[in-house]
Enzyme design. Structure first.
Site, PDB file in Angstrom:
ATOM      1  N   TYR A   1      31.616  35.862  25.518  1.00 17.18           N
ATOM      2  CA  TYR A   1      32.428  34.868  26.222  1.00 17.18           C
ATOM      3  C   TYR A   1      32.716  33.670  25.320  1.00 17.18           C
ATOM      4  CZ  TYR A   1      31.071  37.442  30.465  1.00 17.18           C
ATOM      5  OH  TYR A   1      30.847  38.413  31.408  1.00 17.18           O
TER       6      TYR A   1
ATOM      7  N   HIS B   1      26.520  45.020  27.244  1.00 19.49           N
ATOM      8  CA  HIS B   1      27.774  44.606  27.880  1.00 19.49           C
ATOM      9  C   HIS B   1      28.640  45.797  28.299  1.00 19.49           C
ATOM     10  CE1 HIS B   1      30.510  40.832  28.034  1.00 19.49           C
ATOM     11  NE2 HIS B   1      30.747  41.622  29.050  1.00 19.49           N
TER      12      HIS B   1
ATOM     13  N   LEU C   1      35.571  37.707  43.630  1.00 16.53           N
ATOM     14  CA  LEU C   1      36.710  37.107  44.313  1.00 16.53           C
ATOM     15  C   LEU C   1      38.027  37.586  43.723  1.00 16.53           C
ATOM     16  CD1 LEU C   1      35.306  33.457  44.508  1.00 16.53           C
ATOM     17  CD2 LEU C   1      35.144  35.270  46.224  1.00 16.53           C
TER      18      LEU C   1
ATOM     19  N   SER D   1      33.612  29.694  38.347  1.00 15.31           N
ATOM     20  CA  SER D   1      34.494  28.575  38.656  1.00 15.31           C
ATOM     21  C   SER D   1      34.155  27.397  37.754  1.00 15.31           C
ATOM     22  CB  SER D   1      34.358  28.152  40.124  1.00 15.31           C
ATOM     23  OG  SER D   1      35.197  27.031  40.387  1.00 15.31           O
TER      24      SER D   1
ATOM     25  N   ASN E   1      31.264  28.138  47.532  1.00 11.87           N
ATOM     26  CA  ASN E   1      30.750  29.505  47.462  1.00 11.87           C
ATOM     27  C   ASN E   1      29.418  29.646  48.184  1.00 11.87           C
ATOM     28  OD1 ASN E   1      32.939  30.368  45.937  1.00 11.87           O
ATOM     29  ND2 ASN E   1      31.897  30.087  43.982  1.00 11.87           N
TER      30      ASN E   1
END
Length: 276
Positions: A46, A105, A188, A235, A244
């Site tokens: 990431y 991963h 989501l 988020s 959440n």
């Protein structure tokens, strides 16, 4: 699993990429921590490690023993030559001396037996508490559990949400039979047409209205209604992170689940594993 894994966490995919100010993203993570969300998921991939560094800055000053930190190793780093170095680099960026969970991963060319051996060695050395996999489908899991030591796998992280239910066909039944939890990323859905379709669905809006919550909380509650599923929505907004939390205690009735199922039915045949 040595340490109980919280049911609701915070993901960091797409954080530290300049989409939001760093201070805002750190504030979002800390808002979750302050509200009691102690699980944070990240990966060396990431933002080329910057997400791990962001998490490290966010958790600084918190009681490490109360946190559950998850990171992931690239497939090409998941063998004897590189796993230890990758793990130590992740720990340094995170500012911690151990991970609660370390995941492969996705599958690569390194033999599973070699990865399992390296994971178990890292666990024996106290660098990780548990290990697992990500983006593994049913045949991958069967192969892993047939590998010596493979049954020590503590979790499988896959994409799962109301609009992407392919894992329900055979992967989740297999995992349930083997007592293996699912860690659902993108619970989501990603931004875009699919997410808008879910949020604007009459079925989702009806359930949300009945509970006095927002549609996005219904989507999260759908994922969490399975007792062995962990959700890690991402988020960079503190208000969204706190919202959440409301889904954690939202219980959907059988009729509501049937309504959602009718609007977004599970597949009746094997589907390719979604990853985006």
């Amino acid at each position: 699993m040595n340490t109980p894994m919280p049911r609701l966490g915070m993901g960091t995919w797409h954080l530290a990429e300049g989409r939001h100010p760093e201070t805002q993203e750190i504030a979002a993570l800390r808002a979750g921590l302050d509200a009691g969300i102690t699980l944070i998921d990240t990966a060396e991939m990431y933002a080329d490690g910057r997400a791990e560094s962001l998490v490290g800055r966010a958790i600084a000053g918190y009681d490490r023993s109360r946190l559950f930190i998850v990171s992931k190793v690239y497939p090409h780093n998941a063998g004897r030559r590189h796993l230890r170095r990758s793990l130590e680099a992740s720990l340094k960026r995170l500012g911690t001396d151990y991970l609660d969970m370390y995941l492969l991963h996705w599958r690569g060319s390194v033999p599973l037996a070699e990865t399992v051996e390296c994971m178990e060695q890292a666990k024996d050395d106290g660098l990780i508490r548990n290990w697992g996999v990500s983006n593994f489908d049913t045949n991958d899991m069967r192969e892993l559990f047939a590998t010596p030591g493979g049954e020590a796998c503590a979790v499988n992280q896959d994409l799962y949400h109301l609009g992407s239910r392919g894992v329900e066909y055979d992967l989740l039944p297999w995992m349930d039979a083997h007592g293996l939890p699912l860690m659902a990323y993108c619970p989501l859905a990603q931004a875009g047409t699919l997410r808008r379709g879910l949020l604007e669905s009459p079925a989702v809006r009806t359930v949300a209205s009945d509970h006095g919550v927002e549609p996005i909380q219904v989507l999260l509650a759908f994922v969490l209604h399975r007792p062995d599923t962990i959700a890690i929505p991402c988020s960079g907004n503190a208000e969204h992170v706190r919202a959440n939390l409301q889904a954690r205690d939202l219980k959907l009735s059988a009729d509501e689940l049937a309504l959602l199922d009718q609007a977004f039915p599970a597949p009746t045949s094997k589907q390719p594993l979604d990853m985006e």
